[in-house]
Write a protein that holds these residues in place. Structure first.
Motif, PDB file in Angstrom:
ATOM      1  N   ASP A 104     -14.302 -30.829 -14.813  1.00 26.79           N
ATOM      2  CA  ASP A 104     -14.021 -29.905 -15.909  1.00 26.79           C
ATOM      3  C   ASP A 104     -13.296 -28.696 -15.320  1.00 26.79           C
ATOM      4  N   LEU A 105     -12.118 -28.412 -15.852  1.00 32.36           N
ATOM      5  CA  LEU A 105     -11.390 -27.213 -15.436  1.00 32.36           C
ATOM      6  C   LEU A 105     -11.727 -26.104 -16.421  1.00 32.36           C
ATOM      7  N   GLY A 106     -12.722 -25.286 -16.058  1.00 24.81           N
ATOM      8  CA  GLY A 106     -13.161 -24.187 -16.906  1.00 24.81           C
ATOM      9  C   GLY A 106     -12.396 -22.926 -16.557  1.00 24.81           C
ATOM     10  N   LEU A 107     -11.765 -22.306 -17.561  1.00 27.38           N
ATOM     11  CA  LEU A 107     -10.928 -21.134 -17.346  1.00 27.38           C
ATOM     12  C   LEU A 107     -11.536 -19.911 -18.010  1.00 27.38           C
ATOM     13  N   GLY A 108     -11.371 -18.757 -17.370  1.00 23.65           N
ATOM     14  CA  GLY A 108     -11.834 -17.505 -17.943  1.00 23.65           C
ATOM     15  C   GLY A 108     -10.871 -16.384 -17.626  1.00 23.65           C
ATOM     16  N   ARG A 109     -10.829 -15.395 -18.493  1.00 23.78           N
ATOM     17  CA  ARG A 109      -9.915 -14.262 -18.262  1.00 23.78           C
ATOM     18  C   ARG A 109     -10.691 -13.031 -17.780  1.00 23.78           C
ATOM     19  N   SER A 110     -11.848 -13.240 -17.175  1.00 19.47           N
ATOM     20  CA  SER A 110     -12.687 -12.121 -16.778  1.00 19.47           C
ATOM     21  C   SER A 110     -12.020 -11.224 -15.747  1.00 19.47           C
ATOM     22  N   ALA A 111     -11.087 -11.751 -14.983  1.00 19.42           N
ATOM     23  CA  ALA A 111     -10.414 -10.944 -13.970  1.00 19.42           C
ATOM     24  C   ALA A 111      -9.176 -10.248 -14.507  1.00 19.42           C
ATOM     25  N   GLN A 112      -8.841 -10.469 -15.765  1.00 22.36           N
ATOM     26  CA  GLN A 112      -7.636  -9.880 -16.330  1.00 22.36           C
ATOM     27  C   GLN A 112      -7.987  -8.607 -17.083  1.00 22.36           C
ATOM     28  N   ARG A 113      -7.759  -7.478 -16.453  1.00 22.03           N
ATOM     29  CA  ARG A 113      -8.044  -6.215 -17.105  1.00 22.03           C
ATOM     30  C   ARG A 113      -6.993  -5.905 -18.152  1.00 22.03           C
ATOM     31  N   ARG A 114      -7.420  -5.272 -19.226  1.00 27.55           N
ATOM     32  CA  ARG A 114      -6.446  -4.746 -20.176  1.00 27.55           C
ATOM     33  C   ARG A 114      -5.648  -3.647 -19.487  1.00 27.55           C
ATOM     34  N   LYS A 115      -4.375  -3.515 -19.862  1.00 30.08           N
ATOM     35  CA  LYS A 115      -3.538  -2.499 -19.232  1.00 30.08           C
ATOM     36  C   LYS A 115      -4.147  -1.108 -19.362  1.00 30.08           C
ATOM     37  N   SER A 116      -4.815  -0.852 -20.478  1.00 32.61           N
ATOM     38  CA  SER A 116      -5.434   0.457 -20.666  1.00 32.61           C
ATOM     39  C   SER A 116      -6.595   0.673 -19.715  1.00 32.61           C
ATOM     40  N   ASP A 117      -7.242  -0.434 -19.274  1.00 33.57           N
ATOM     41  CA  ASP A 117      -8.332  -0.291 -18.315  1.00 33.57           C
ATOM     42  C   ASP A 117      -7.816   0.198 -16.968  1.00 33.57           C
ATOM     43  N   ILE A 118      -6.580  -0.233 -16.629  1.00 30.84           N
ATOM     44  CA  ILE A 118      -6.026   0.138 -15.337  1.00 30.84           C
ATOM     45  C   ILE A 118      -5.790   1.643 -15.278  1.00 30.84           C
ATOM     46  N   SER A 119      -5.304   2.207 -16.369  1.00 31.53           N
ATOM     47  CA  SER A 119      -5.050   3.638 -16.387  1.00 31.53           C
ATOM     48  C   SER A 119      -6.316   4.452 -16.488  1.00 31.53           C
ATOM     49  N   GLY A 120      -7.375   3.819 -17.015  1.00 33.24           N
ATOM     50  CA  GLY A 120      -8.656   4.500 -17.138  1.00 33.24           C
ATOM     51  C   GLY A 120      -8.715   5.428 -18.323  1.00 33.24           C
ATOM     52  N   THR A 121      -7.780   5.290 -19.284  1.00 30.88           N
ATOM     53  CA  THR A 121      -7.731   6.227 -20.398  1.00 30.88           C
ATOM     54  C   THR A 121      -8.294   5.664 -21.685  1.00 30.88           C
ATOM     55  N   ALA A 122      -8.483   4.361 -21.732  1.00 33.91           N
ATOM     56  CA  ALA A 122      -8.891   3.761 -22.999  1.00 33.91           C
ATOM     57  C   ALA A 122     -10.389   3.558 -23.039  1.00 33.91           C
ATOM     58  N   SER A 123     -10.907   3.586 -24.211  1.00 34.64           N
ATOM     59  CA  SER A 123     -12.321   3.281 -24.388  1.00 34.64           C
ATOM     60  C   SER A 123     -12.490   1.789 -24.547  1.00 34.64           C
ATOM     61  N   ALA A 124     -13.730   1.308 -24.405  1.00 34.43           N
ATOM     62  CA  ALA A 124     -13.999  -0.117 -24.580  1.00 34.43           C
ATOM     63  C   ALA A 124     -13.715  -0.514 -26.014  1.00 34.43           C
ATOM     64  N   PRO A 125     -13.273  -1.767 -26.235  1.00 31.09           N
ATOM     65  CA  PRO A 125     -13.020  -2.202 -27.594  1.00 31.09           C
ATOM     66  C   PRO A 125     -14.284  -2.181 -28.428  1.00 31.09           C
ATOM     67  N   ALA A 126     -14.130  -1.857 -29.682  1.00 31.60           N
ATOM     68  CA  ALA A 126     -15.296  -1.773 -30.560  1.00 31.60           C
ATOM     69  C   ALA A 126     -15.899  -3.144 -30.783  1.00 31.60           C
ATOM     70  N   SER A 127     -17.199  -3.215 -30.832  1.00 32.34           N
ATOM     71  CA  SER A 127     -17.894  -4.465 -31.091  1.00 32.34           C
ATOM     72  C   SER A 127     -17.908  -4.763 -32.576  1.00 32.34           C
ATOM     73  N   ALA A 128     -17.867  -6.064 -32.880  1.00 35.90           N
ATOM     74  CA  ALA A 128     -17.966  -6.475 -34.275  1.00 35.90           C
ATOM     75  C   ALA A 128     -19.419  -6.470 -34.736  1.00 35.90           C
ATOM     76  N   GLU A 129     -20.344  -6.305 -33.790  1.00 34.14           N
ATOM     77  CA  GLU A 129     -21.756  -6.325 -34.108  1.00 34.14           C
ATOM     78  C   GLU A 129     -22.336  -4.914 -33.992  1.00 34.14           C
ATOM     79  N   PRO A 130     -23.372  -4.596 -34.761  1.00 31.51           N
ATOM     80  CA  PRO A 130     -24.032  -3.297 -34.610  1.00 31.51           C
ATOM     81  C   PRO A 130     -24.558  -3.133 -33.187  1.00 31.51           C
ATOM     82  N   ASP A 131     -24.378  -1.950 -32.617  1.00 29.81           N
ATOM     83  CA  ASP A 131     -24.807  -1.730 -31.239  1.00 29.81           C
ATOM     84  C   ASP A 131     -26.263  -1.294 -31.205  1.00 29.81           C
ATOM     85  N   GLN A 132     -27.116  -2.213 -31.593  1.00 31.86           N
ATOM     86  CA  GLN A 132     -28.546  -1.967 -31.537  1.00 31.86           C
ATOM     87  C   GLN A 132     -29.262  -3.306 -31.390  1.00 31.86           C
TER      88      GLN A 132
END
Length: 374
Positions: A104-132
């Motif tokens: 099984d060739l299992g692929l993941g994008r866990s090592a691919q940072r969003r460009k905004s993560d590299i600059s350190g200026t963006a906040s984490a994406p909002a969750s579709a679920e309540p944060d509780q």
């Protein structure tokens, strides 16, 4: 309904041990998992981590294939940010050429940072679920843990520097999957009469999987391309329902699947009774703390876990993972895993188990397999 159980292994080091010991235990556990009737044996990809020896899945899977006969083997997951689609297919095409029809060739994008993560200026994406924290039909869905702080740390910057070629920008996941599929069906052409062939790789008998920890790109790509999807309850329990729902919503039938197919992961430790299991699981919280402080340490001893002085801040840091670990007697764990399967609609479960004593780890997998099938 009983669904297949599979294994996810990080080849963990233990305190006082080394990588050689960890890899020998992985080979032994793979042989045991095959004997116990597990469906798949997947290995993770983790780099620059003192407590984990599974850094090169294809190399490790080749060693595992040489000591097993039937169990399917795979990557959980190959990190697409660190290699090209051609390299991924060549690695697993070589494995398939040596041990046909088992991978099984299992692929993941866990090592691919969003460009905004590299600059350190963006906040984490909002969750579709309540944060509780909440309970959904008997399944605990904890508060979300935000990994973006770690990704923007100085240590992460160093790691990415070592893992990526200077100036290299990874493809998006959909392009990675498309290129792998074109190369596998072969040849790859540029529209100007030039072509390239992946040898080995072209025609390889591989199952392609996508792994994801949220309802984002990975879930959507897996669904849109009609591929099987593995959702990470053990890594990101707060997002598991979001992930499987996004996958099913995006699903389009393909030549691979006519309907969605979901595997869900879980951290598990089984012993003969609840009290023994709880004792053996004590180092888990300390290990998770190290992961979230910047890098997994070798698995702590029971004595180290007993001596550790916990602050409220540290307890909160690991709470989501500790509360969603499945620990107990065979019946206790089977009942809780049945809830996970029912609530997520999982077609398979992917079990990851760690313990300081290798015998306890193997015994956990043995007890679970025996009671899950009964």
């Amino acid at each position: 309904m009983t669904v297949p159980l599979s294994v996810l292994d990080l080849a963990p080091l233990v305190d006082g041990g080394d990588a050689r010991d960890a890899l020998r235990r992985t080979l032994d556990l793979a042989r045991s998992a095959e004997e116990f009737g597990y469906h798949r044996y997947w290995v993770a990809e983790h780099h620059l981590t003192p407590g984990v020896a599974s850094s090169q899945p294809a190399v490790l899977l080749g060693a595992i294939a040489s000591v097993t006969d039937r169990i399917r083997l795979g990557s959980g997951a190959l990190q697409t940010g660190f290699l090209t689609p051609l390299a991924a297919l060549e690695q697993f095409g070589l494995l398939d050429a040596l041990y046909p029809g088992r991978f099984d060739l299992g692929l993941g994008r866990s090592a691919q940072r969003r460009k905004s993560d590299i600059s350190g200026t963006a906040s984490a994406p909002a969750s579709a679920e309540p944060d509780q924290e909440r309970i959904v039909d008997g399944l605990l869905i904890p508060k979300h843990y935000n990994y973006q702080v770690l990704l923007r740390s100085g240590r992460a910057q160093l790691w990415f520097k070592l893992l990526k070629q200077p100036g290299a920008e990874p493809h998006d996941l959909d392009t990675v999957v498309e290129d792998i599929e074109i190369l596998r069906s072969g040849p790859y052409t540029d529209g100007e009469g030039n072509e390239a062939r992946a040898v080995p790789g072209e025609g390889a008998d591989l199952q392609l999987w996508i792994l994801g920890s949220s309802g984002g790109e990975s879930a959507r790509v897996a669904g849109a391309r009609g591929l099987p999807f593995a959702a990470n309850y053990h890594v990101a329990p707060a997002k598991v329902l979001e992930a499987v729902e996004a996958y099913r919503a995006a699903f389009t039938p393909s030549k691979v699947l006519s309907a969605p197919h979901v595997m869900v992961s879980a951290d598990v430790l089984v012993a003969d009774d609840d009290e023994t299991a709880a004792e053996l699981a004590l180092p888990y919280a300390l290990w998770v703390r190290s992961v979230r402080k910047g890098g997994a340490v070798p698995w702590p001893t029971l004595e180290q876990a007993r001596r550790h002085q916990w602050t409220e801040e540290d307890r909160e840091l690991v709470k989501d993972r500790v509360d969603t670990q499945f620990v107990g007697s065979p019946q206790t764990v089977v009942d809780r895993l049945a809830t996970l399967r029912r609530v997520t609609g999982a077609d398979e479960l992917l079990i990851t188990t760690m313990a300081y004593d290798h015998r306890d780890r193997v015994r956990s997998y043995e007890l679970l397999a025996k009671h899950w099938q009964s």
